[in-house]
Write a protein that holds these residues in place. Structure first.
Motif, PDB file in Angstrom:
ATOM      1  N   SER A  28       0.842  -1.199   0.000  1.00  0.00           N
ATOM      2  CA  SER A  28       0.000   0.000   0.000  1.00  0.00           C
ATOM      3  C   SER A  28       0.875   1.245   0.000  1.00  0.00           C
ATOM      4  CB  SER A  28      -0.930  -0.018   1.211  1.00  0.00           C
ATOM      5  OG  SER A  28      -0.142  -0.115   2.355  1.00  0.00           O
ATOM      6  N   GLY A  29       0.224   2.391  -0.073  1.00  0.00           N
ATOM      7  CA  GLY A  29       0.965   3.658  -0.054  1.00  0.00           C
ATOM      8  C   GLY A  29       0.535   4.531  -1.214  1.00  0.00           C
ATOM      9  N   PRO A  30       0.780   5.838  -1.089  1.00  0.00           N
ATOM     10  CA  PRO A  30       0.431   6.749  -2.177  1.00  0.00           C
ATOM     11  C   PRO A  30       1.226   6.433  -3.443  1.00  0.00           C
ATOM     12  CG  PRO A  30       1.520   7.923  -0.350  1.00  0.00           C
ATOM     13  CD  PRO A  30       1.413   6.488   0.047  1.00  0.00           C
ATOM     14  N   VAL A 100      -4.075   9.059  -7.547  1.00  0.00           N
ATOM     15  CA  VAL A 100      -2.661   9.429  -7.705  1.00  0.00           C
ATOM     16  C   VAL A 100      -2.335  10.622  -6.798  1.00  0.00           C
ATOM     17  CG1 VAL A 100      -0.920  10.231  -9.375  1.00  0.00           C
ATOM     18  CG2 VAL A 100      -2.678   8.603 -10.103  1.00  0.00           C
ATOM     19  N   GLY A 101      -1.273  10.483  -6.037  1.00  0.00           N
ATOM     20  CA  GLY A 101      -0.890  11.549  -5.101  1.00  0.00           C
ATOM     21  C   GLY A 101      -0.229  12.729  -5.791  1.00  0.00           C
ATOM     22  N   ALA A 102       0.520  12.462  -6.862  1.00  0.00           N
ATOM     23  CA  ALA A 102       1.176  13.558  -7.599  1.00  0.00           C
ATOM     24  C   ALA A 102       1.574  13.086  -8.996  1.00  0.00           C
ATOM     25  CB  ALA A 102       2.423  14.047  -6.859  1.00  0.00           C
ATOM     26  N   PHE A 103       1.517  14.016  -9.934  1.00  0.00           N
ATOM     27  CA  PHE A 103       2.078  13.804 -11.271  1.00  0.00           C
ATOM     28  C   PHE A 103       3.307  14.698 -11.400  1.00  0.00           C
ATOM     29  CE2 PHE A 103      -2.208  12.333 -12.087  1.00  0.00           C
ATOM     30  CZ  PHE A 103      -2.037  11.316 -13.019  1.00  0.00           C
ATOM     31  N   HIS A 104       4.398  14.123 -11.887  1.00  0.00           N
ATOM     32  CA  HIS A 104       5.631  14.856 -12.144  1.00  0.00           C
ATOM     33  C   HIS A 104       5.838  14.861 -13.654  1.00  0.00           C
ATOM     34  CE1 HIS A 104       6.839  14.479  -7.866  1.00  0.00           C
ATOM     35  NE2 HIS A 104       6.219  13.313  -7.952  1.00  0.00           N
ATOM     36  N   VAL A 105       5.941  16.042 -14.232  1.00  0.00           N
ATOM     37  CA  VAL A 105       6.136  16.138 -15.695  1.00  0.00           C
ATOM     38  C   VAL A 105       7.288  17.107 -15.935  1.00  0.00           C
ATOM     39  CG1 VAL A 105       5.009  16.449 -17.927  1.00  0.00           C
ATOM     40  CG2 VAL A 105       3.611  15.938 -15.910  1.00  0.00           C
ATOM     41  N   TYR A 106       8.503  16.572 -16.031  1.00  0.00           N
ATOM     42  CA  TYR A 106       9.670  17.443 -16.101  1.00  0.00           C
ATOM     43  C   TYR A 106      10.282  17.465 -17.497  1.00  0.00           C
ATOM     44  CZ  TYR A 106       8.927  17.191 -11.114  1.00  0.00           C
ATOM     45  OH  TYR A 106       8.338  17.253  -9.874  1.00  0.00           O
ATOM     46  N   PHE A 107      10.435  18.665 -18.011  1.00  0.00           N
ATOM     47  CA  PHE A 107      11.001  18.907 -19.334  1.00  0.00           C
ATOM     48  C   PHE A 107      10.262  18.105 -20.412  1.00  0.00           C
ATOM     49  CE2 PHE A 107      13.791  19.995 -15.979  1.00  0.00           C
ATOM     50  CZ  PHE A 107      14.178  21.272 -16.335  1.00  0.00           C
TER      51      PHE A 107
END
Ligand code: SAM
Length: 207
Positions: A28-30, A100-107
């Protein structure tokens, strides 16, 4: 002992959408998703610093996907997985609401040519999907060196009717994966910083 690649790679053929992302990690976990994780420097370092969070990288280009998957195998961490897909299709089709706890969209690729612009990640349609998948208070975080694309991202997230009211801008604090002076610590950030290019960042949270 290094993990087997099969434990790291997500085979979408084995799942019927919508998918329970927790099943991928067997714990389990985010869950945080990185769209276009490239060679995986950010996701691996961030996952190392946050063993309590499960990180799923999505990468389309086969070369980077294989490279990143192999690194994930060698780093032997329980909280990273990768899948090869067009993130826009995967998110729209497979990811459950509020999961979803966060979306990361880098470059993200800026696709400056008019005929390629439909490939961009930051479109109202994709961002509505991101909003749907985020938990309340969950963040979408992005960074780019591309001033024009940054304008478009800001426009979609902060001004687009029907979308701007779904999000609240929040301060973009440097990721734990970043070294001093960096924002996120991804391969492209490091390359662009060496070239002295300005970096633009933006973070919003789901209202
Ligand atoms: C400029 S690179 C940045 C890589 C990494 N985020 C970094 O900052 O070092 C953009 C990456 O996004 C991937 N990508 C572009 N469009 C994608 C999509 N629709 N789905 C998944 N990956 C995508 C590309 O293959 C490429 O590896």
């Amino acid at each position: 002992m290094a993990k087997a690649l099969e434990e790291i790679i997500v085979d979408l053929d084995k799942f019927i959408p919508p998918m329970d992302l927790g099943v991928l990690f067997g714990r389990s976990g985010p869950v945080h998703i990185e769209v276009g994780c490239g060679k995986g420097t950010f996701i691996l370092n961030q996952a190392k610093r946050h063993p309590e969070i499960n990180f799923l990288g999505i990468e389309w280009a086969n070369e980077f996907y294989r490279y990143c998957a192999d690194r994930m195998r060698r780093w032997e961490m329980a909280n990273v997985r990768i899948l090869r897909a067009d993130a826009r299709e995967f998110i729209g089709r497979f990811v459950k609401d509020s999961s979803v706890g966060a979306f990361h969209v880098y470059f993200p690729d800026p696709w400056p040519k008019r005929r390629h612009q439909k490939r961009r990640f930051f479109t109202p349609e994709n961002i509505r999907q991101v909003w749907r998948c985020l938990v309340g208070g969950g963040q979408l975080r992005t960074a780019t060196d591309h001033a024009e694309y940054f304008e478009i991202m800001s426009q979609v997230l902060l001004q687009e009717p029907g979308i701007a009211e779904l999000f609240e801008p929040v301060e973009f604090y440097p990721a734990d994966a970043a070294d001093p002076g960096e924002w996120v610590g991804s391969n492209f950030e490091r390359k662009y910083m060496k070239e002295g290019r300005p970096i633009y960042t933006l973070a919003v949270k789901k209202r």
